[in-house]
Design an enzyme around this catalytic site. Sequence first.
Site, PDB file in Angstrom:
ATOM      1  N   GLU A   1       0.832  -1.211   0.000  1.00 16.06           N
ATOM      2  CA  GLU A   1       0.000   0.000   0.000  1.00 16.06           C
ATOM      3  C   GLU A   1       0.864   1.258   0.000  1.00 16.06           C
ATOM      4  O   GLU A   1       0.548   2.245  -0.661  1.00 16.06           O
ATOM      5  CB  GLU A   1      -0.949   0.015   1.203  1.00 16.06           C
TER       6      GLU A   1
ATOM      7  N   THR B   1       2.154   5.758  -7.243  1.00 11.27           N
ATOM      8  CA  THR B   1       2.992   4.977  -8.163  1.00 11.27           C
ATOM      9  C   THR B   1       2.145   3.915  -8.863  1.00 11.27           C
ATOM     10  O   THR B   1       1.274   3.304  -8.246  1.00 11.27           O
ATOM     11  CB  THR B   1       4.138   4.298  -7.377  1.00 11.27           C
TER      12      THR B   1
ATOM     13  N   TYR C   1      -6.492   6.015   4.879  1.00 10.43           N
ATOM     14  CA  TYR C   1      -6.678   5.067   3.776  1.00 10.43           C
ATOM     15  C   TYR C   1      -5.884   3.773   4.013  1.00 10.43           C
ATOM     16  O   TYR C   1      -6.436   2.668   3.949  1.00 10.43           O
ATOM     17  CB  TYR C   1      -6.260   5.706   2.444  1.00 10.43           C
TER      18      TYR C   1
ATOM     19  N   ASP D   1      -9.601   5.660  -1.208  1.00 15.35           N
ATOM     20  CA  ASP D   1      -8.555   6.323  -2.008  1.00 15.35           C
ATOM     21  C   ASP D   1      -9.187   6.968  -3.246  1.00 15.35           C
ATOM     22  O   ASP D   1     -10.421   6.987  -3.386  1.00 15.35           O
ATOM     23  CB  ASP D   1      -7.451   5.322  -2.395  1.00 15.35           C
TER      24      ASP D   1
ATOM     25  N   CYS E   1     -13.888   1.781 -13.913  1.00 15.27           N
ATOM     26  CA  CYS E   1     -14.288   3.186 -13.705  1.00 15.27           C
ATOM     27  C   CYS E   1     -13.000   4.009 -13.656  1.00 15.27           C
ATOM     28  O   CYS E   1     -12.631   4.557 -12.635  1.00 15.27           O
ATOM     29  CB  CYS E   1     -15.085   3.298 -12.404  1.00 15.27           C
TER      30      CYS E   1
END
Length: 344
Positions: free
Chosen positions: A34, A40, A117, A135, A189
């Site tokens: 994470e 990145t 997050y 996120d 999406c």
Amino acid sequence: MSRISELILPWFYENKRDLPWRKDKEPYHVWLSEIMLQQTRVEAVKEYYVRFLKELPTIKSLSECPDDKLMKLWEGLGYYNRARNLKLTAATIMTDYHGEFPSELEQIRSLKGIGSYTAGAIGSICYNKKTPAVDGNVLRVLSRVYCDDSNIDLETTKKKYRELLYDLYPEDACGDFTQALMELGALVCIPNGIPKCEECPLAGCCQAHLQGCTHRLPVRSEKKQRTKTDMTVFVFMYQDGEDLYYAIRKRTKKGLLHGLYEFYNVQEALCAEAAMEYVKALGIHADNLIKEIKYKHIFTHTEWHMTAYYITCKQKNEDMLWVLASELSGDYALPTAFRVFVEV
Ligand code: SF4
């Protein structure tokens, strides 16, 4: 809307990517992935992740890793504070939690470098808790599903969706639900371009799709202009027989790229003539300027407009660090902003 998990989980099981950090739910692995994935791309992270864990397979080994080695493992990933915070947090886990990654959300959230997050992702994926991880991907999906024009960069919007999601989590597949939302945002999406609504498991209930307004969502704050800095870079080279040496130095100033290596440089645009005068005034045994390269390196908030001069030297100044080209690739963490000048 309450059926989101029923719709999205089967899609996730069918379509999820085979990623190295999805092979287990070990908190150290999920945490590392994470952090690496922040800012990145997935494709760029894969190789780093595998190499990092091969070198530092446990939280203990991370906590004891020398800084230069840590920077080398992170070289090219950017946002180097992420690596420094990983090591600091590993040390905290060793001293405060007997080397075991904590499982309570508040404890996870209190660790350096871990925000809402990441804490939510670890809580749900590793411990099957209803700890939403909101996120950019998830916010984009939700703002479209609810046809909500709240600004997704605002903390109030993120909080609203964390609360809303809490009630949508399935009891027994919290981690999968978290990952399914992220995966839908990454693959269907999508952030740039037209969302692939025809492939989307949520198309039947997505308000933006049903109302034909996907193109104006999500709403975001206007981006601030990046500051621009002119920089002259000196690539000093010394040839000794077959060996080619470069002069580098460590960045000691706090801030951007702190603790990494760089070629000598000044923050102003010097023409070739002025550059040679400057170098000679420094007492460097410069011989010839043999090449000039221009390059622009873009960070999140700033741009470096760099002109590099390749300068051969008659001898090596004793007070400078001279390294072989092979050492530069193996031992010293040279960030991309400077590494480009070795690879051209
Ligand atoms: S239907 Fe289209 S806009 Fe709605 S969540 Fe799916 S991909 Fe996004």
